[in-house]
Design a protein around this motif. Structure first.
Motif, PDB file in Angstrom:
ATOM      1  N   ILE A   1      12.087  15.622  57.390  1.00 15.01           N
ATOM      2  CA  ILE A   1      13.285  14.772  56.925  1.00 15.01           C
ATOM      3  C   ILE A   1      14.580  15.381  56.755  1.00 15.01           C
ATOM      4  CG2 ILE A   1      14.195  13.386  54.976  1.00 15.01           C
ATOM      5  CD1 ILE A   1      11.292  12.997  54.009  1.00 15.01           C
ATOM      6  N   VAL A   2      15.638  14.810  57.280  1.00 14.68           N
ATOM      7  CA  VAL A   2      17.085  15.639  57.343  1.00 14.68           C
ATOM      8  C   VAL A   2      17.981  14.671  56.525  1.00 14.68           C
ATOM      9  CG1 VAL A   2      18.879  16.996  58.291  1.00 14.68           C
ATOM     10  CG2 VAL A   2      16.651  17.102  59.355  1.00 14.68           C
ATOM     11  N   THR A   3      18.609  14.850  55.527  1.00 12.18           N
ATOM     12  CA  THR A   3      19.435  13.903  54.710  1.00 12.18           C
ATOM     13  C   THR A   3      20.684  14.154  55.399  1.00 12.18           C
ATOM     14  OG1 THR A   3      20.101  15.408  52.764  1.00 12.18           O
ATOM     15  CG2 THR A   3      18.136  13.839  52.760  1.00 12.18           C
ATOM     16  N   GLY A   4      21.878  12.979  55.361  1.00 13.13           N
ATOM     17  CA  GLY A   4      23.059  13.270  55.770  1.00 13.13           C
ATOM     18  C   GLY A   4      22.895  13.651  57.316  1.00 13.13           C
ATOM     19  N   ALA A   5      22.125  13.074  58.116  1.00 12.67           N
ATOM     20  CA  ALA A   5      22.072  13.519  59.726  1.00 12.67           C
ATOM     21  C   ALA A   5      22.505  12.739  60.650  1.00 12.67           C
ATOM     22  CB  ALA A   5      20.275  13.674  60.040  1.00 12.67           C
ATOM     23  N   ASN A   6      23.516  11.832  60.189  1.00 13.74           N
ATOM     24  CA  ASN A   6      24.069  11.041  61.139  1.00 13.74           C
ATOM     25  C   ASN A   6      25.378  11.831  61.763  1.00 13.74           C
ATOM     26  OD1 ASN A   6      25.145  10.306  58.556  1.00 13.74           O
ATOM     27  ND2 ASN A   6      26.625   9.417  59.545  1.00 13.74           N
TER      28      ASN A   6
ATOM     29  N   ILE B   1      12.923  12.495  60.653  1.00 14.53           N
ATOM     30  CA  ILE B   1      13.556  11.045  59.940  1.00 14.53           C
ATOM     31  C   ILE B   1      14.884  11.527  59.658  1.00 14.53           C
ATOM     32  CG2 ILE B   1      12.988   9.527  58.226  1.00 14.53           C
ATOM     33  CD1 ILE B   1      10.261  10.705  58.284  1.00 14.53           C
ATOM     34  N   LEU B   2      15.944  10.607  60.229  1.00 12.30           N
ATOM     35  CA  LEU B   2      17.385  10.804  59.623  1.00 12.30           C
ATOM     36  C   LEU B   2      17.420   9.842  58.556  1.00 12.30           C
ATOM     37  CD1 LEU B   2      19.076  10.670  63.214  1.00 12.30           C
ATOM     38  CD2 LEU B   2      17.715  12.436  62.198  1.00 12.30           C
ATOM     39  N   ALA B   3      17.632  10.355  57.148  1.00  6.94           N
ATOM     40  CA  ALA B   3      17.900   9.933  56.020  1.00  6.94           C
ATOM     41  C   ALA B   3      19.282   9.485  55.719  1.00  6.94           C
ATOM     42  CB  ALA B   3      17.158  10.541  54.818  1.00  6.94           C
ATOM     43  N   CYS B   4      19.985   8.648  55.845  1.00  9.03           N
ATOM     44  CA  CYS B   4      21.557   8.387  55.917  1.00  9.03           C
ATOM     45  C   CYS B   4      21.843   7.022  55.302  1.00  9.03           C
ATOM     46  CB  CYS B   4      22.070   8.277  57.218  1.00  9.03           C
ATOM     47  SG  CYS B   4      21.455   9.621  58.660  1.00  9.03           S
ATOM     48  N   ARG B   5      23.045   7.095  54.740  1.00  5.07           N
ATOM     49  CA  ARG B   5      23.522   5.737  54.074  1.00  5.07           C
ATOM     50  C   ARG B   5      24.128   4.958  54.787  1.00  5.07           C
ATOM     51  NH1 ARG B   5      28.928   7.033  50.499  1.00  5.07           N
ATOM     52  NH2 ARG B   5      30.160   8.332  52.026  1.00  5.07           N
ATOM     53  N   ASP B   6      24.669   5.220  56.076  1.00  2.00           N
ATOM     54  CA  ASP B   6      25.408   4.316  56.839  1.00  2.00           C
ATOM     55  C   ASP B   6      24.505   3.914  57.953  1.00  2.00           C
ATOM     56  OD1 ASP B   6      26.668   3.353  59.132  1.00  2.00           O
ATOM     57  OD2 ASP B   6      28.661   4.079  58.179  1.00  2.00           O
ATOM     58  N   LEU B   7      23.976   2.760  57.998  1.00  2.00           N
ATOM     59  CA  LEU B   7      23.053   2.071  58.949  1.00  2.00           C
ATOM     60  C   LEU B   7      23.366   2.344  60.388  1.00  2.00           C
ATOM     61  CD1 LEU B   7      20.376   0.593  59.327  1.00  2.00           C
ATOM     62  CD2 LEU B   7      21.615  -1.436  59.097  1.00  2.00           C
ATOM     63  N   ALA B   8      24.633   1.852  60.687  1.00  2.22           N
ATOM     64  CA  ALA B   8      25.171   1.854  62.140  1.00  2.22           C
ATOM     65  C   ALA B   8      25.125   3.212  62.600  1.00  2.22           C
ATOM     66  CB  ALA B   8      26.343   1.173  62.336  1.00  2.22           C
TER      67      ALA B   8
ATOM     68  N   LEU C   1       4.252  15.428  55.134  1.00  2.00           N
ATOM     69  CA  LEU C   1       5.635  15.901  55.113  1.00  2.00           C
ATOM     70  C   LEU C   1       5.691  17.381  55.429  1.00  2.00           C
ATOM     71  CD1 LEU C   1       8.906  15.182  55.376  1.00  2.00           C
ATOM     72  CD2 LEU C   1       8.578  15.110  52.730  1.00  2.00           C
ATOM     73  N   ASP C   2       6.447  18.176  56.461  1.00  2.00           N
ATOM     74  CA  ASP C   2       6.263  19.554  56.742  1.00  2.00           C
ATOM     75  C   ASP C   2       7.643  20.107  56.148  1.00  2.00           C
ATOM     76  OD1 ASP C   2       3.580  19.540  58.048  1.00  2.00           O
ATOM     77  OD2 ASP C   2       4.563  18.108  58.803  1.00  2.00           O
ATOM     78  N   ILE C   3       8.795  19.424  56.316  1.00  2.00           N
ATOM     79  CA  ILE C   3       9.987  20.181  56.001  1.00  2.00           C
ATOM     80  C   ILE C   3      11.170  19.034  55.398  1.00  2.00           C
ATOM     81  CG2 ILE C   3      12.083  21.399  56.980  1.00  2.00           C
ATOM     82  CD1 ILE C   3      10.068  22.308  59.441  1.00  2.00           C
ATOM     83  N   LEU C   4      11.588  19.372  54.398  1.00  2.00           N
ATOM     84  CA  LEU C   4      12.569  18.576  53.665  1.00  2.00           C
ATOM     85  C   LEU C   4      13.790  19.396  53.652  1.00  2.00           C
ATOM     86  CD1 LEU C   4      13.840  15.974  52.082  1.00  2.00           C
ATOM     87  CD2 LEU C   4      12.843  17.254  50.118  1.00  2.00           C
ATOM     88  N   ILE C   5      15.028  18.828  54.499  1.00  2.00           N
ATOM     89  CA  ILE C   5      16.258  19.453  54.382  1.00  2.00           C
ATOM     90  C   ILE C   5      17.157  18.633  53.803  1.00  2.00           C
ATOM     91  CG2 ILE C   5      18.031  20.442  55.718  1.00  2.00           C
ATOM     92  CD1 ILE C   5      15.986  20.928  58.186  1.00  2.00           C
ATOM     93  N   ASN C   6      17.586  19.143  52.495  1.00  2.00           N
ATOM     94  CA  ASN C   6      18.594  18.438  51.705  1.00  2.00           C
ATOM     95  C   ASN C   6      19.921  18.908  51.782  1.00  2.00           C
ATOM     96  OD1 ASN C   6      16.983  16.872  49.615  1.00  2.00           O
ATOM     97  ND2 ASN C   6      16.361  18.850  49.003  1.00  2.00           N
ATOM     98  N   ASN C   7      20.583  18.024  53.204  1.00  2.00           N
ATOM     99  CA  ASN C   7      21.523  18.567  53.691  1.00  2.00           C
ATOM    100  C   ASN C   7      22.999  17.844  53.276  1.00  2.00           C
ATOM    101  OD1 ASN C   7      23.352  19.429  56.181  1.00  2.00           O
ATOM    102  ND2 ASN C   7      23.460  17.248  56.449  1.00  2.00           N
ATOM    103  N   ALA C   8      22.498  16.355  52.942  1.00  2.00           N
ATOM    104  CA  ALA C   8      23.715  15.826  52.840  1.00  2.00           C
ATOM    105  C   ALA C   8      24.793  16.291  51.504  1.00  2.00           C
ATOM    106  CB  ALA C   8      23.488  14.362  52.332  1.00  2.00           C
TER     107      ALA C   8
END
Length: 638
Positions: A361-366, A385-392, A437-444
């Protein structure tokens, strides 16, 4: 019937044995002329390669081989249409989508400079430069000039590669270990450099001109190796063999039947002809060799004229003057700027670890370093898995990564780190859909110019940059433990060094400062990582915090308009591009040597000591308790 066959053999013994002898001789000649083969199985994942003249012949075969090894291959061709056709053919044969075409005419200094500028702007590194393109004229009255007034064979075969290589040298040095491969010819042995008429204005003979240009390739390589000692950039010249390629496209029609007979007897095919080029580009045993000449994948001794270092130095000086290579333009300011840019580009993740079967999982990956991180991990085979707040934007980024990597296991899920409800919904979705879940990257992260609040009433910077990742990580901890060995990567910032946690007003209700709020949130990331590591000892889950470098990303999207010009000046001077900025995140996510490290802080892919405040264990424990209370973390339920 057998008697008839016996009689036939007796009667025709001489012609039959003669034909057999000729056939065997031709077979042996063909086998000998096919030359050596590159046996290296080196992979080039994440490497960037330029091959000039790659739309046909041995250039295309070279590009095809390097694309199969995983490199991003840039076909540098003067004919865009043929280049695109070649690129599509290579993409189809290799399955690599990372094969691109750029226009380059080696007979035009303007085209060479434009191409080099484009590469420097678009590529954060360049690992292999292959100067393969060349031409040969057969007509004795065919002296032609480039657009810059050089005799065309010398201009295209030597001056063009000379200028191109010099313009890309800084990028190659930055990318060291890197290689430069110059395709010459055994024809060099028949030549000398006529410094009194280097441009063939007084006399021109096509074969002599070609041989002289090939000698220039070797002398250039030898002097280049001398100048590059200690930089990590190595260079090689070579004879590819006698190959049926487009280099003979200008041959008179009357001579082509004769050429075809010769080619049939002794020429290599293009794949065989590319072997020595590939060998010089990838063979590991050549890493400590530089400046030598090769043929049939072996080091060979070139002609005496090709070993003349006085001529090599003189040729360099003459060539630099002809192409107006102004070394002085790298003034003290220019050199200082270059060194500052090189320093700010930071470290690089060199791990070739694969992630097949892993879930990330990478947050803010858009956008920004999050997207570059996701792209790299997708190339390594992970489900990302791209975890983002902007759908488009999230869907667009996922599609882009799928296209670039060929990995269809890249998905988007909605996550707003400024909303506790969104975080809990996202975590529930992951727990239900993923077995591990092998890697969680809190990037956002974000940086705002005024005080805003999240939907839960937290100051927006602290809520999004710390409380959101804090809750998300805790909600996914059981899945991470189940998947051990697993990793948690928290993207912090060097801004933590000037900060303290204001426990009396952690939510900045009494007083708000943009920089204070951002620094506090980044310090919270480091303290959270340290306390998390302490709590996770013995579970197989390791965690890391890091400074990505000063990167031009959308983290500054909410900065006041008046401050943006100042920011842009700093970005031009010292910022990393997003790919460079992602390197430490990737390093912490995949580097095997970090498996037994946890709770440490990293910058430029190396462990660094954070600020004194970031080492305060009591503050780390206190921050955990305060954060758990704020997000209502029920450890019995969550």
């Amino acid at each position: 019937m057998s008697d008839q066959i016996t009689e036939f053999l007796k009667t025709n013994y001489i012609p039959i044995t003669s034909a057999a002898a000729v056939g065997i001789g031709l077979l042996m000649l063909r086998r000998y002329s096919s030359g050596g083969k590159c046996y290296s199985d080196a992979t080039l994942n994440s490497k960037v390669v330029i091959v000039t003249g790659a739309n046909t012949g041995i250039g295309k075969e070279t590009a095809l081989d390097l694309a199969r090894r995983g490199a991003k291959v840039i076909l540098a061709c003067r004919n865009l249409e043929k280049g695109e056709d070649a690129a599509e053919e290579i993409r189809r044969k290799t399955g690599s989508r990372n094969v691109v075409v750029k226009t380059l005419d080696l007979a035009s200094l303007a085209s060479i400079r434009a191409f080099a500028d484009s590469i420097i702007k678009s590529e954060p590194h360049l690992d292999i430069l292959i100067n393969n393109a060349g031409l040969f004229y057969f007509y004795s009255d065919s002296r032609r000039e480039t657009s810059d007034g050089f005799e065309q064979v010398f201009g295209t075969n030597h001056l063009g590669p000379f200028l191109l290589t010099n313009l890309l040298l800084d990028l190659l040095k930055k990318s060291a270990p890197s290689r430069i491969v110059n395709v010459s010819s055994s024809g060099h042995a028949e030549a000398n450099i006529n410094f009194d008429d280097i441009n063939s204005t007084e006399s021109f003979e096509p074969v002599a001109a070609y041989c002289r240009s090939k000698l220039a390739n070797i002398l250039f390589t030898k002097e280049l190796a001398e100048r590059l000692k200690g930089t990590g950039v190595t260079c090689y010249s070579l004879h590819p063999g006698f190959v049926a390629t487009d280099v003979f496209r200008s041959m008179p029609l009357l001579l082509k039947p004769l050429l075809n007979v010769i080619l049939l007897l002794i020429s290599k095919n293009c794949k065989d002809g590319a072997q020595t080029t590939i060998h010089c580009a990838v063979e590991e045993s050549l890493a400590n060799e530089s400046g030598y000449y090769y043929c049939d994948c072996k080091q060979k001794k070139p002609s005496k004229a090709a070993q003349d270092m006085v001529a090599a130095k003189k040729l360099w000086k003459v060539s630099a003057e002809m192409v107006k290579l102004d070394i002085k333009q790298d003034s003290a300011v220019g050199i200082g700027f270059m060194m500052l840019r090189r320093y700010s580009a930071g470290g690089k993740c060199y791990s070739d670890a694969t992630l097949n079967g892993k879930v990330v999982i990478v947050t803010g990956a858009n956008t920004g370093i999050g997207k570059e991180t996701a792209l790299d991990l997708a190339k390594r085979g992970a489900k990302v898995i791209l975890a983002c707040r902007d759908l488009a934007k999230g869907e667009d980024a996922a599609q882009e990564i799928r296209t670039k990597t060929g990995n269809q296991n890249v998905v988007f899920k909605l996550l707003d780190l400024a909303s506790l409800a969104s975080i809990r919904a996202f975590a529930d979705s992951i727990i239900k859909s993923e077995q591990h879940l092998d890697i969680l990257i809190n990037n956002a992260g974000l940086f705002v110019s005024d005080r805003y609040e999240t939907s839960d009433g937290f100051e927006l910077t602290f809520g999004t940059n710390h409380l959101g990742p804090f809750l998300l990580t805790n909600l996914l901890l059981d899945l991470l433990k189940k998947s051990a060995p697993s990793r948690i990567v928290n993207v912090s910032s060097t801004a933590h060094a000037g900060a303290k946690i204001n426990f009396d007003d952690v939510n900045a209700t009494k007083r708000f400062s943009t920089h204070v709020a951002y620094g506090q949130s980044k310090l919270a990331n480091v303290l959270f990582t340290k306390e998390l590591a302490r709590r996770l000892k013995g579970t197989g889950v390791t965690c890391y915090s890091l400074h990505p470098g000063f990167v031009s990303t959308e983290v500054f999207r909410d900065l006041a308009i008046w401050a943006r010009p100042i920011l842009y000046v700093f970005l031009i001077l010292i910022s990393k591009n997003c790919k460079d900025g992602a390197q430490t995140s990737i390093h912490c996510a995949v580097e095997e040597s970090l498996a037994n490290e946890s709770g440490y802080y990293y910058s430029d892919c190396k462990q660094k000591k954070p600020s004194a405040e970031a080492l305060n264990v009591e503050d780390a424990k206190r921050l955990w308790k305060v954060s758990a209370d704020l997000v209502k973390l029920d450890t019995k339920k969550d």
